[in-house]
Design a protein around this motif. Structure first.
Motif, mmCIF file in Angstrom:
data_model
loop_
_atom_site.group_PDB
_atom_site.id
_atom_site.type_symbol
_atom_site.label_atom_id
_atom_site.label_comp_id
_atom_site.label_asym_id
_atom_site.label_seq_id
_atom_site.Cartn_x
_atom_site.Cartn_y
_atom_site.Cartn_z
ATOM 1 N N CYS A 92 2.317 -15.268 72.660
ATOM 2 C CA CYS A 92 3.057 -14.833 70.685
ATOM 3 C C CYS A 92 4.630 -14.353 70.712
ATOM 4 O O CYS A 92 4.687 -13.005 71.389
ATOM 5 N N GLN A 123 12.087 -20.794 65.523
ATOM 6 C CA GLN A 123 11.895 -22.014 66.412
ATOM 7 C C GLN A 123 12.649 -22.421 66.401
ATOM 8 O O GLN A 123 12.716 -23.634 67.257
ATOM 9 N N GLU A 170 2.573 -23.007 67.372
ATOM 10 C CA GLU A 170 1.511 -22.505 66.603
ATOM 11 C C GLU A 170 2.537 -21.372 66.231
ATOM 12 O O GLU A 170 3.292 -20.848 66.558
ATOM 13 N N ARG A 171 2.064 -20.810 64.658
ATOM 14 C CA ARG A 171 3.124 -19.767 63.572
ATOM 15 C C ARG A 171 2.003 -19.079 63.025
ATOM 16 O O ARG A 171 2.544 -18.832 61.886
ATOM 17 N N ASN A 206 8.695 -15.831 61.804
ATOM 18 C CA ASN A 206 9.708 -15.618 62.490
ATOM 19 C C ASN A 206 9.475 -15.832 63.046
ATOM 20 O O ASN A 206 9.480 -14.420 64.461
ATOM 21 N N SER A 207 7.946 -16.384 64.306
ATOM 22 C CA SER A 207 7.110 -16.282 65.159
ATOM 23 C C SER A 207 6.440 -17.880 66.038
ATOM 24 O O SER A 207 6.443 -18.689 64.991
ATOM 25 N N LEU A 208 6.453 -17.577 67.211
ATOM 26 C CA LEU A 208 5.726 -18.911 68.049
ATOM 27 C C LEU A 208 4.980 -18.321 68.938
ATOM 28 O O LEU A 208 4.617 -17.252 69.260
ATOM 29 N N SER A 250 1.317 -24.837 61.637
ATOM 30 C CA SER A 250 2.793 -24.480 62.000
ATOM 31 C C SER A 250 3.875 -25.501 61.283
ATOM 32 O O SER A 250 5.122 -25.219 60.530
#
Length: 209
Positions: free
Chosen positions: A5, A15, A34-35, A39-41, A164
């Motif tokens: 993550c 992203q 996935e999110r 502000n993540s991936l 996502s």
């Protein structure tokens, strides 16, 4: 499956920064993205070695756009994460899984979908229920999904991948607290009032109480 993550820093759209660049896009092309947080991936890999290798491939981008790179290895813990340096030590065999738990950083997990108004459901009636039968999303179903996804980066739940492309996630990591596990227990997170927390195991060098 080992999970990775990435949490973007405040000055970037993670992203966009990763998927708009060919090298990063190619490195991520074989994974389901996935999110789980704002502000993540996140992706799933086959092993700690594969997770560390992916992070190495993305290193140029991590140093510029990523605040935190986390790895979750189920053979170590199903609900706690490893920092990148600790995951590297685990991959290299310089630390045993049972020796990873002492030094930790605990994040608060804060809900950010303040736009949802529960009172808007009062007049939904049968018509709204019927209209959603075809698969349309409502604020209520989004809120329910968000509740289920609160622990998403701390669990083995793949449902977040279905979201996502939506306006979710509705959670973010806030204010880490550096703690040391004593007799198997972690001190309580007390920096702010949150419903959930996320634990990241650290190397001793990363630990700064």
């Amino acid at each position: 499956m080992t999970r990775v993550c990435l949490i973007g820093d405040d000055g970037s759209s993670l992203q966009y920064e990763l998927l708009s660049r060919e090298t990063a896009r190619d490195a991520l092309s074989t994974y389901d993205l996935e999110r789980p947080f704002e502000n993540s991936l996140a992706v799933r890999t086959v092993s700690v070695g594969a997770a560390v290798s992916l992070l190495n491939d993305l290193n140029w981008y991590l140093t510029r756009f990523v605040e935190e790179a986390l790895v979750q290895e189920p053979s170590v813990s199903t609900d706690e994460w490893l920092s990148r340096p600790l995951a590297r030590q685990l991959r290299n065999g310089t630390v045993e899984p049972e020796a990873t738990a002492e030094f930790c950083k605990v994040y608060g997990v804060e809900r950010v979908d303040a736009e949802y108004d529960p009172s808007s459901d009062d007049d939904s009636g049968d018509a709204d229920s019927s209209s959603n039968a075809g698969g349309g999303r409502t604020a209520a179903t989004d809120a329910s999904s968000a509740d289920e996804g609160a622990d998403v980066v701390g669990s083995d739940d793949s449902s977040e991948g279905d979201r996502s492309g939506t306006a979710e996630p509705t959670y973010r990591l806030v204010e880490p607290l550096f703690v040391r596990r004593i007799d198997g227990d972690l001190p309580e997170y007390d920096l702010r009032d949150v419903e959930k927390t996320l634990v990241v195991r650290l190397t001793e060098a990363e630990y700064t109480p």
